[in-house]
Write a protein that holds these residues in place. Structure first.
Motif, PDB file in Angstrom:
ATOM      1  N   ARG A  84      52.545  70.596  49.012  1.00  0.00           N
ATOM      2  CA  ARG A  84      52.571  70.554  50.468  1.00  0.00           C
ATOM      3  C   ARG A  84      53.692  69.613  50.883  1.00  0.00           C
ATOM      4  O   ARG A  84      53.938  68.608  50.219  1.00  0.00           O
ATOM      5  CB  ARG A  84      51.238  70.043  51.024  1.00  0.00           C
ATOM      6  N   HIS A  85      54.356  69.910  51.993  1.00  0.00           N
ATOM      7  CA  HIS A  85      55.515  69.143  52.419  1.00  0.00           C
ATOM      8  C   HIS A  85      55.225  68.370  53.697  1.00  0.00           C
ATOM      9  O   HIS A  85      54.418  68.801  54.529  1.00  0.00           O
ATOM     10  CB  HIS A  85      56.707  70.056  52.682  1.00  0.00           C
ATOM     11  N   MET A  86      55.926  67.254  53.856  1.00  0.00           N
ATOM     12  CA  MET A  86      55.925  66.505  55.104  1.00  0.00           C
ATOM     13  C   MET A  86      57.139  66.892  55.925  1.00  0.00           C
ATOM     14  O   MET A  86      58.191  67.222  55.366  1.00  0.00           O
ATOM     15  CB  MET A  86      55.976  64.989  54.842  1.00  0.00           C
ATOM     16  N   ASP A  87      56.999  66.814  57.234  1.00  0.00           N
ATOM     17  CA  ASP A  87      58.147  66.973  58.107  1.00  0.00           C
ATOM     18  C   ASP A  87      59.126  65.825  57.834  1.00  0.00           C
ATOM     19  O   ASP A  87      58.735  64.653  57.782  1.00  0.00           O
ATOM     20  CB  ASP A  87      57.693  66.938  59.561  1.00  0.00           C
ATOM     21  N   LYS A  88      60.392  66.173  57.667  1.00  0.00           N
ATOM     22  CA  LYS A  88      61.394  65.170  57.290  1.00  0.00           C
ATOM     23  C   LYS A  88      61.532  64.073  58.345  1.00  0.00           C
ATOM     24  O   LYS A  88      61.654  62.888  58.015  1.00  0.00           O
ATOM     25  CB  LYS A  88      62.745  65.850  57.060  1.00  0.00           C
ATOM     26  N   GLU A  89      61.494  64.436  59.620  1.00  0.00           N
ATOM     27  CA  GLU A  89      61.650  63.437  60.676  1.00  0.00           C
ATOM     28  C   GLU A  89      60.455  62.487  60.709  1.00  0.00           C
ATOM     29  O   GLU A  89      60.608  61.289  60.974  1.00  0.00           O
ATOM     30  CB  GLU A  89      61.842  64.127  62.029  1.00  0.00           C
ATOM     31  N   THR A  90      59.256  63.024  60.449  1.00  0.00           N
ATOM     32  CA  THR A  90      58.073  62.163  60.387  1.00  0.00           C
ATOM     33  C   THR A  90      58.181  61.208  59.210  1.00  0.00           C
ATOM     34  O   THR A  90      57.898  60.007  59.342  1.00  0.00           O
ATOM     35  CB  THR A  90      56.795  63.013  60.268  1.00  0.00           C
ATOM     36  N   ASN A 137      67.507  69.794  52.267  1.00  0.00           N
ATOM     37  CA  ASN A 137      66.262  70.504  52.583  1.00  0.00           C
ATOM     38  C   ASN A 137      65.210  70.367  51.488  1.00  0.00           C
ATOM     39  O   ASN A 137      64.240  71.132  51.460  1.00  0.00           O
ATOM     40  CB  ASN A 137      66.561  71.983  52.830  1.00  0.00           C
ATOM     41  N   PRO A 139      61.951  69.330  49.598  1.00  0.00           N
ATOM     42  CA  PRO A 139      60.645  69.005  50.164  1.00  0.00           C
ATOM     43  C   PRO A 139      60.244  67.557  49.914  1.00  0.00           C
ATOM     44  O   PRO A 139      60.484  67.011  48.832  1.00  0.00           O
ATOM     45  CB  PRO A 139      59.692  69.966  49.438  1.00  0.00           C
ATOM     46  N   TYR A 164      50.562  58.808  63.641  1.00  0.00           N
ATOM     47  CA  TYR A 164      50.984  60.081  63.053  1.00  0.00           C
ATOM     48  C   TYR A 164      49.825  60.900  62.486  1.00  0.00           C
ATOM     49  O   TYR A 164      50.041  61.866  61.767  1.00  0.00           O
ATOM     50  CB  TYR A 164      51.995  59.823  61.929  1.00  0.00           C
ATOM     51  N   ASP A 167      49.450  64.759  61.806  1.00  0.00           N
ATOM     52  CA  ASP A 167      50.265  65.457  60.805  1.00  0.00           C
ATOM     53  C   ASP A 167      50.123  64.910  59.392  1.00  0.00           C
ATOM     54  O   ASP A 167      50.435  65.612  58.429  1.00  0.00           O
ATOM     55  CB  ASP A 167      51.744  65.381  61.195  1.00  0.00           C
ATOM     56  N   PRO A 181      50.837  64.757  53.625  1.00  0.00           N
ATOM     57  CA  PRO A 181      50.539  65.738  54.679  1.00  0.00           C
ATOM     58  C   PRO A 181      49.041  65.828  54.966  1.00  0.00           C
ATOM     59  O   PRO A 181      48.208  65.680  54.057  1.00  0.00           O
ATOM     60  CB  PRO A 181      51.068  67.050  54.094  1.00  0.00           C
TER      61      PRO A 181
END
Length: 253
Positions: A84-90, A137, A139, A164, A167, A181
């Motif tokens: 599972r990936h995290m949003d990069k900006e978060t 890009n 992950p 946060y 998310d 995540p």
């Protein structure tokens, strides 16, 4: 024969940095006994998946590795099973918040600790980059934060979950924090790997707060007499050593 599945935390459960040797040789014998009784053995850790194998001598071979607190799982050949990936900006916002507080932070990228700046030479499993643009890009599975105290870790964990929490989830582990995540945890990782192996009975062991989801998810759970009282409340059996717990699992029908 029914499949028994045993998932062990690593730091503070198998690996003790201040002991010599840091991993008891007896654990190898205990894991062999478990496998003779139809069991499979693996790790369930906050470390990225690339920071276990080869870390030090005496680590038993694993049948699975739940890394990054459930956000990345690999098989015995380190082939990816789940992620599972995290949003990069978060991830960047959390990383920046930690470093601005003076904490040491790392992100988990493709099973490795990834940090920014000059390599000081004390983290052999880390990749050192000049900046976030080098990640591209790829992950991101986890943000790890090392604080100077349990109190600081508790406070920062609460802050991150409040800001946060829609998310991500932050799990405190003594004076460190693993941030993954939403929906990921050691417990969810155990459930997934148990389904993959067709396990009829699961065992889990851990020593700290971030292990509570693992203990709650396991059919039989273990912790240590030295673990915090809050952790012991979630364990069915309290033991002195990991090898004691593995032998109990091996001998149960």
């Amino acid at each position: 024969m029914a499949v028994k599945l045993f998932a062990s935390d690593f730091d503070g459960t198998m690996y003790f940095r201040m002991q010599t040797p840091p991993i008891s040789p007896e654990i190898l014998t205990a894991v062999e006994e478990l496998r003779r009784q139809g069991g499979v053995f693996g790790f369930c850790t906050g470390r990225p998946t690339g920071a276990i194998r080869g870390f030090c001598e005496g680590i038993p071979e694993y049948d699975f590795l739940i890394g990054s607190s459930g956000a990345r799982i690999v098989d015995r050949n380190d082939e990816l099973i789940y992620e599972r990936h995290m949003d990069k900006e978060t991830a960047k916002a959390i990383y920046d918040a930690g470093t601005s507080s003076g904490y040491r932070c790392a992100i988990h990228v493709e099973g490795r600790f990834t940090m920014f700046g000059a390599d000081p030479g004390d983290m052999p499993f880390a990749s050192w980059l000049s900046g976030w643009e080098e990640i591209g890009n790829e992950p991101i599975h986890d943000v790890s934060v090392l604080t100077p105290s349990e109190e600081a870790a508790e406070s920062f964990t609460k802050e991150i979950n409040q800001v946060y929490g829609a998310d991500i989830t932050a799990f405190q582990n003594v004076n460190s924090i693993d941030i993954v995540p939403k929906g990921c945890s050691k417990g969810e990782g155990l459930k997934l790997i148990a389904e993959i192996f067709g396990a009829e009975h699961t065992y889990g062991i851990g020593d700290s707060l971030n292990d509570i989801p693992l203990l709650d998810a396991a059919d039989d759970s273990f912790t240590f007499h030295t673990s915090p009282a809050g952790v012991q409340k979630h364990a069915g059996i309290v033991v002195d050593t990991l090898e004691e717990a593995v032998r109990i699992a091996a001998r149960r029908e």
